[in-house]
Motif scaffolding. Structure first.
Motif, PDB file in Angstrom:
ATOM      1  N   GLN A  28       0.826  -1.207   0.000  1.00  0.00           N
ATOM      2  CA  GLN A  28       0.000   0.000   0.000  1.00  0.00           C
ATOM      3  C   GLN A  28       0.862   1.260   0.000  1.00  0.00           C
ATOM      4  OE1 GLN A  28      -2.615   0.202   3.406  1.00  0.00           O
ATOM      5  NE2 GLN A  28      -3.200   2.329   3.012  1.00  0.00           N
ATOM      6  N   LEU A  29       2.024   1.172   0.639  1.00  0.00           N
ATOM      7  CA  LEU A  29       2.939   2.308   0.701  1.00  0.00           C
ATOM      8  C   LEU A  29       3.898   2.354  -0.495  1.00  0.00           C
ATOM      9  CD1 LEU A  29       3.786   2.112   4.501  1.00  0.00           C
ATOM     10  CD2 LEU A  29       2.445   3.899   3.376  1.00  0.00           C
ATOM     11  N   GLY A  30       3.692   1.470  -1.452  1.00  0.00           N
ATOM     12  CA  GLY A  30       4.490   1.492  -2.663  1.00  0.00           C
ATOM     13  C   GLY A  30       5.779   0.703  -2.604  1.00  0.00           C
ATOM     14  N   LEU A  31       5.948  -0.131  -1.560  1.00  0.00           N
ATOM     15  CA  LEU A  31       7.137  -0.966  -1.488  1.00  0.00           C
ATOM     16  C   LEU A  31       6.979  -2.168  -2.415  1.00  0.00           C
ATOM     17  CD1 LEU A  31       7.142   0.626   1.330  1.00  0.00           C
ATOM     18  CD2 LEU A  31       8.595  -1.233   2.124  1.00  0.00           C
ATOM     19  N   GLU A  32       8.085  -2.619  -2.949  1.00  0.00           N
ATOM     20  CA  GLU A  32       8.069  -3.766  -3.853  1.00  0.00           C
ATOM     21  C   GLU A  32       8.946  -4.885  -3.291  1.00  0.00           C
ATOM     22  OE1 GLU A  32       9.332  -2.443  -7.654  1.00  0.00           O
ATOM     23  OE2 GLU A  32       7.488  -1.306  -8.053  1.00  0.00           O
ATOM     24  N   PRO A  33       8.464  -6.132  -3.348  1.00  0.00           N
ATOM     25  CA  PRO A  33       9.310  -7.246  -2.908  1.00  0.00           C
ATOM     26  C   PRO A  33      10.425  -7.469  -3.920  1.00  0.00           C
ATOM     27  CG  PRO A  33       7.267  -8.070  -3.852  1.00  0.00           C
ATOM     28  CD  PRO A  33       7.137  -6.578  -3.802  1.00  0.00           C
ATOM     29  N   TYR A  34      11.642  -7.719  -3.416  1.00  0.00           N
ATOM     30  CA  TYR A  34      12.753  -7.928  -4.333  1.00  0.00           C
ATOM     31  C   TYR A  34      13.597  -9.149  -4.004  1.00  0.00           C
ATOM     32  CZ  TYR A  34      15.939  -5.933  -0.842  1.00  0.00           C
ATOM     33  OH  TYR A  34      16.670  -5.700   0.297  1.00  0.00           O
ATOM     34  N   ASP A  35      13.382  -9.760  -2.843  1.00  0.00           N
ATOM     35  CA  ASP A  35      14.126 -10.961  -2.494  1.00  0.00           C
ATOM     36  C   ASP A  35      13.371 -11.660  -1.372  1.00  0.00           C
ATOM     37  OD1 ASP A  35      16.096 -12.902  -2.495  1.00  0.00           O
ATOM     38  OD2 ASP A  35      17.760 -11.516  -2.141  1.00  0.00           O
ATOM     39  N   THR A  36      13.712 -12.911  -1.148  1.00  0.00           N
ATOM     40  CA  THR A  36      13.204 -13.648   0.006  1.00  0.00           C
ATOM     41  C   THR A  36      14.399 -14.218   0.762  1.00  0.00           C
ATOM     42  OG1 THR A  36      12.988 -15.708  -1.245  1.00  0.00           O
ATOM     43  CG2 THR A  36      11.042 -14.270  -1.142  1.00  0.00           C
ATOM     44  N   ALA A  37      14.155 -14.639   1.982  1.00  0.00           N
ATOM     45  CA  ALA A  37      15.213 -15.231   2.795  1.00  0.00           C
ATOM     46  C   ALA A  37      14.571 -16.245   3.747  1.00  0.00           C
ATOM     47  CB  ALA A  37      15.964 -14.159   3.580  1.00  0.00           C
ATOM     48  N   ALA A  38      15.403 -17.087   4.303  1.00  0.00           N
ATOM     49  CA  ALA A  38      14.882 -18.100   5.232  1.00  0.00           C
ATOM     50  C   ALA A  38      15.947 -18.470   6.240  1.00  0.00           C
ATOM     51  CB  ALA A  38      14.403 -19.350   4.489  1.00  0.00           C
ATOM     52  N   LEU A  39      15.503 -18.773   7.437  1.00  0.00           N
ATOM     53  CA  LEU A  39      16.342 -19.441   8.418  1.00  0.00           C
ATOM     54  C   LEU A  39      16.280 -20.927   8.083  1.00  0.00           C
ATOM     55  CD1 LEU A  39      17.964 -19.084  11.114  1.00  0.00           C
ATOM     56  CD2 LEU A  39      15.845 -19.705  12.293  1.00  0.00           C
ATOM     57  N   TRP A  40      17.431 -21.526   7.824  1.00  0.00           N
ATOM     58  CA  TRP A  40      17.496 -22.935   7.457  1.00  0.00           C
ATOM     59  C   TRP A  40      17.759 -23.774   8.715  1.00  0.00           C
ATOM     60  CZ3 TRP A  40      18.569 -25.006   2.151  1.00  0.00           C
ATOM     61  CH2 TRP A  40      18.234 -24.069   1.156  1.00  0.00           C
ATOM     62  N   GLN A  41      17.196 -24.966   8.749  1.00  0.00           N
ATOM     63  CA  GLN A  41      17.347 -25.837   9.913  1.00  0.00           C
ATOM     64  C   GLN A  41      17.893 -27.182   9.487  1.00  0.00           C
ATOM     65  OE1 GLN A  41      13.789 -26.355  12.262  1.00  0.00           O
ATOM     66  NE2 GLN A  41      14.926 -27.227  13.974  1.00  0.00           N
ATOM     67  N   LYS A  42      18.802 -27.721  10.302  1.00  0.00           N
ATOM     68  CA  LYS A  42      19.374 -29.037  10.066  1.00  0.00           C
ATOM     69  C   LYS A  42      18.312 -30.093  10.301  1.00  0.00           C
ATOM     70  CE  LYS A  42      23.229 -31.713   9.666  1.00  0.00           C
ATOM     71  NZ  LYS A  42      24.286 -31.614   8.655  1.00  0.00           N
ATOM     72  N   THR A  43      18.109 -30.979   9.337  1.00  0.00           N
ATOM     73  CA  THR A  43      17.061 -31.990   9.457  1.00  0.00           C
ATOM     74  C   THR A  43      17.677 -33.365   9.730  1.00  0.00           C
ATOM     75  OG1 THR A  43      17.126 -32.287   7.050  1.00  0.00           O
ATOM     76  CG2 THR A  43      15.503 -30.746   7.941  1.00  0.00           C
TER      77      THR A  43
END
Length: 316
Positions: free
Chosen positions: A301-316
């Motif tokens: 709504q404020l005009g921001l655009e998504p440009y990347d994603t990230a994640a916390l990875w966990q040992k399985t």
């Protein structure tokens, strides 16, 4: 022969050089220097040289893995029941892949030796002991999807993405909040004030953000009283030096679903961005948990655009 040893006091120039040789990545500061590492990383009260493992080919450092622990629930001490791989970098080398996996194993061994029962990769709160302003953007978001070298390494090491975040940004030039009936009603009923040099209210964040200044915008009733909602910002340093533009980042938005529904949150953020635009800032950075649809909608709504994603990875 590659050998692995703990950090030594003479290592910073070599570690800075390894960092500078990494492939360009928007979310990773490029111009790292020994003084920057000393000020922001090695000076942390929980820094443990044994948790910074250096790979050496003969006498020459060719890579490092830096591991650490996050905060406990009260944010007044370190919790060693879970640890994370904060950074892992290897310089160009014929055995680069092998060295990276061996550094990963060495980091995991250190964490387990010191009590970790869960292993993560990347830094995402509360697993954020180091590298604020060096990686990510407005905060440490985990491992960036654009950081292909890291994601491939952690996948090969038995990790899987666990908690995801979206990264947003916008240029502030030409920013104008959308004015509608709701916005006008909020403006008549509430006031916004700015508080500079705000300090974190807990031990962990006070140390984590020790060299970064916070500014807070609060929304109150006209006669004052406790803030109804607030938003905390900071200069995204030293990352924004790599971008070449003065950038403000959102540390936290302390609001409620009701405040968002009533338009209070968008009004507060919009007015804050107007202030930063007037002060000469060029860009705004923010993050949202992948599951927080209302916050993602608010940013858009404020005009921001998504440009990347990230994640916390966990040992399985």
């Amino acid at each position: 022969m590659i050998r692995y040893r703990p950090f030594q006091n003479w290592d910073p120039p070599a570690l800075a050089e390894i960092w500078r040789t990494q492939p360009p990545l928007r979310g990773r500061v490029q111009a790292v220097t020994p003084p920057l590492l000393e000020k922001h990383i090695f000076a942390k009260p929980w820094f443990d040289r044994h948790g910074l493992i250096v790979a050496c080919d003969g006498a020459r450092p060719v890579g490092f893995a830096h591991v650490g622990f996050g905060a406990n629930r009260d944010l007044d001490d370190i919790d060693r029941s879970a640890g994370t791989i904060c950074q892992l970098q290897v310089a160009a080398h014929e055995r680069r892949g092998e060295i990276a996996l061996e550094l990963l194993a060495a980091g995991e061994h250190h964490l387990r030796q010191h009590g970790a029962q869960q292993l993560f990769a990347g830094e995402q709160f509360p697993f954020t002991p180091f590298y604020v302003g060096f990686y990510g953007a407005s905060h440490l978001p985990g491992v960036l999807a654009s950081d292909v070298t890291a994601t491939e390494l952690f996948a090969a090491g038995g990790y899987k993405p666990a908690i995801s975040r979206h990264l947003y940004r916008r240029q502030l030039a030409g920013f104008r909040p959308a004015v509608d009936r709701q916005w006008m009603q909020v403006r008549r009923r509430f006031v916004i004030s700015r508080r500079d040099e705000v300090a974190p209210d807990n031990w962990f964040e006070a140390n984590l953000w020790a060299w970064h200044d916070w500014t807070r915008f609060v929304l109150t009733l006209p006669d004052g009283g406790e803030p109804i909602i607030s938003a905390t910002f900071w200069d995204v340093q030293p990352l924004s030096l790599s971008w070449g533009v003065q950038t403000v980042g959102l540390v936290s938005l302390d609001d409620t679903p009701e405040a968002r529904e009533a338009g209070l949150s968008s009004y507060l953020l919009g007015e804050a961005l107007k202030h930063y635009l007037a002060e000469g800032y060029v860009e705004f950075e923010a993050q949202a948990p992948a599951g927080d649809q209302s916050l993602c909608a608010l940013f858009q709504q404020l005009g921001l655009e998504p440009y990347d994603t990230a994640a916390l990875w966990q040992k399985t």
